[in-house]
Design an enzyme around this catalytic site. Structure first.
Site, PDB file in Angstrom:
ATOM      1  N   LYS A 141      -8.622  -1.748   5.585  1.00 58.74           N
ATOM      2  CA  LYS A 141      -8.770  -2.427   4.294  1.00 58.74           C
ATOM      3  C   LYS A 141      -7.765  -3.553   4.142  1.00 58.74           C
ATOM      4  CE  LYS A 141      -8.466   1.080   1.410  1.00 58.74           C
ATOM      5  NZ  LYS A 141      -8.635   2.368   2.081  1.00 58.74           N
ATOM      6  N   ARG A 166     -13.850  12.077   3.558  1.00 55.64           N
ATOM      7  CA  ARG A 166     -12.578  12.758   3.826  1.00 55.64           C
ATOM      8  C   ARG A 166     -12.084  13.499   2.591  1.00 55.64           C
ATOM      9  NH1 ARG A 166      -8.876   8.254   4.942  1.00 55.64           N
ATOM     10  NH2 ARG A 166      -7.247   9.841   5.095  1.00 55.64           N
ATOM     11  N   SER A 184      -7.780   4.020   7.829  1.00 57.35           N
ATOM     12  CA  SER A 184      -8.300   3.694   6.508  1.00 57.35           C
ATOM     13  C   SER A 184      -7.470   2.608   5.840  1.00 57.35           C
ATOM     14  CB  SER A 184      -8.318   4.948   5.635  1.00 57.35           C
ATOM     15  OG  SER A 184      -8.734   4.642   4.319  1.00 57.35           O
ATOM     16  N   ASP A 224     -15.065   2.253   6.311  1.00 57.86           N
ATOM     17  CA  ASP A 224     -13.990   3.000   5.670  1.00 57.86           C
ATOM     18  C   ASP A 224     -14.410   3.519   4.305  1.00 57.86           C
ATOM     19  OD1 ASP A 224     -11.165   3.856   5.210  1.00 57.86           O
ATOM     20  OD2 ASP A 224     -11.364   2.397   3.604  1.00 57.86           O
ATOM     21  N   HIS A 268       0.852  -1.196   0.000  1.00 60.15           N
ATOM     22  CA  HIS A 268       0.000   0.000   0.000  1.00 60.15           C
ATOM     23  C   HIS A 268       0.883   1.240   0.000  1.00 60.15           C
ATOM     24  CE1 HIS A 268      -3.629   2.378   0.584  1.00 60.15           C
ATOM     25  NE2 HIS A 268      -2.841   3.177   1.280  1.00 60.15           N
TER      26      HIS A 268
END
Length: 459
Positions: free
Chosen positions: A210, A191, A206, A184, A105
């Site tokens: 996930k 957001r 967040s 989320d 990520h």
């Protein structure tokens, strides 16, 4: 066989308990955080569950998010938020699929497109990559938006379809389904529309909700720092990385974070279709050196954490081999076909969306590029249609930027700094001014080497 584990009891208790609803009010919790108070786990659960079910409206959650952005969150609040969002839905279980499950990520930046490169590399190398990604957030582009530039590509797979794709080719790139961290998904969109993105607690909650829901064994984090990142200072990026590493390890996962430079765009392209083209170039053995280097390094760490190799260096050699032999490129084609996309784009990028018009942005002076504020490049792209100002906005996949100069390069007055590909000229002059005004030009070249990878944490 069920695809996911049961909901955590903490979240179920919130869903069932009417007493909690009578004792708590969102307005009181907004005030508490506004006044720098610390929430209990029950209060966090109440807010997350209430908003997920639609009992707390957007305007109240937006107010709470802004209070959090201004006042911050403690480690205990962060842990509660992450777990509340994680267990707002299902936690996937892919233990019956072969090999370790590893994901990566990135916290996002301008031209940040490595997911489309490393997922095929790592899957071709024998690991499983279940990647649940997001859309554009703030000034940065989203992996899902880039993938949807490929005609027909379906990011909205069911969990059953996702499992099938993973079994067939070892990689799958999808958006959040209704079952995966639904809290989320709602908060993420809000957001983006309320300028509450750049907060360590909200970012960590967040990302980790996930990623932990994916059923992975290990996670490699690419935490950006610099003018085009959410974290402008290295100390903030390190803090975010440490919080995410701690969160992942608490949940029994192997986690490593690379702190990487985002003081200028990654690669030469920013946009959607043109970033896909650049990814294909890297998978074909070419592409910009910085994008290729970072993709190989992230892939190497994924191979290492996934126990496919015994060292990061061996992982890098394996990644290079997957590109050199064409296996990674073929894996990308296979994944596109399995997700209903037109895999012919890999050999014929002209099948991707293209802008109707292009214009160069000339340099206002001669000298050397001493720096950029590349967040402004992301804003320029967004106002041309390549980003969202409201969560309901649609993306124009054809618009994009191509950068011709990097920090340290010599530039002559009138020479092109970047090329804009656009479809509507409504805000073109504004975009050109943003780009021209945020390449900084000095009479002497900058000194010192700019490392692409600044630090590695959790190794």
């Amino acid at each position: 066989m069920r695809t996911f584990a049961p909901l955590a009891s903490a979240f179920q208790n919130v869903l069932r308990s009417r007493d909690v609803h009578t004792r708590m009010r969102a307005v009181d919790l907004i005030r508490k955080k506004r006044d720098s108070g610390e929430h209990s786990r029950a209060e966090i659960d109440f807010l997350v569950a209430g908003y997920t079910r639609g009992e707390i409206p957007d305007y109240q959650m937006a107010a709470w998010l802004m209070a959090v952005w201004l006042r911050g969150m403690s480690r205990s609040e962060l842990a509660a938020l992450t777990e509340a969002m994680l267990y707002s839905g299902e936690v996937l279980n892919f233990s019956d699929l072969p090999g370790k499950k590893v994901d990566k990520h990135s916290t996002g930046g301008i031209g940040d497109k490595t997911s489309l490169i490393l997922a095929p590399i790592v899957a071709a190398g024998g690991l499983t990559v279940p990647m649940i990604s997001g859309r554009g957030l703030g000034h940065t582009g989203g992996t899902l938006d880039k993938l949807e530039a490929i005609p027909g590509f379906d990011v909205n797979l069911s969990l059953q379809q996702f499992r099938h794709v993973l079994r067939e080719c070892g990689m799958g790139l999808i958006g959040q389904t209704k079952e995966i961290a639904p809290a989320d998904k709602k908060i993420y969109a809000l957001r983006d529309a309320t300028s509450t993105v750049e907060n360590i607690g909200l970012i960590c909650g967040s990302i980790m909700s996930k990623k932990l829901a994916e059923g992975i064994d290990a996670l490699v984090l690419d935490v950006k720092v610099g003018s085009g990142a959410f974290m402008k200072r290295e100390e903030d990026a390190v803090n975010l990385a440490e919080v995410m590493i701690e969160t992942g390890k608490r949940m029994g996962k192997k986690v490593v974070a690379l702190i990487t430079d985002m003081d200028q765009p990654l690669g030469r392209a920013a946009g959607h279709a043109n970033e896909v083209v650049e990814c294909i170039e890297v998978l074909s053995g070419g592409g910009p050196a910085d994008l290729r280097e970072l993709s190989l390094e992230l892939s190497a760490w994924m191979f290492y954490l996934g126990e496919r190799v015994k060292s990061v260096e061996e992982g890098r050699r394996l990644a290079e081999t997957m590109i050199a032999t064409g296996q990674a490129k073929e894996k990308f084609k296979q994944s596109i076909r399995l997700q209903s996309g037109d895999s012919r784009v890999v050999d014929d990028p002209q099948r991707l969306p293209t802008p109707r018009s292009r214009v160069d942005v000339p340099s206002p002076a001669s000298g050397f590029i001493s720096g950029t504020d590349c967040q402004q490049f992301g804003i320029a792209l967004a106002i041309l249609g390549g980003g969202r100002e409201k969560k309901e906005d649609t993306i124009d996949h054809a618009v994009g930027l191509h950068f011709h100069k990097r920090i340290g390069d010599r530039i002559q007055k009138g020479e092109s700094l970047a090329t804009i590909g656009y479809n509507a000229a409504t805000r073109l002059e504004e975009a050109k001014a943003l780009i021209a005004g945020n390449f900084f030009i000095a009479q002497e070249p900058p000194t010192g080497k700019r490392p692409l990878i600044r630090r590695i944490l959790g190794a």
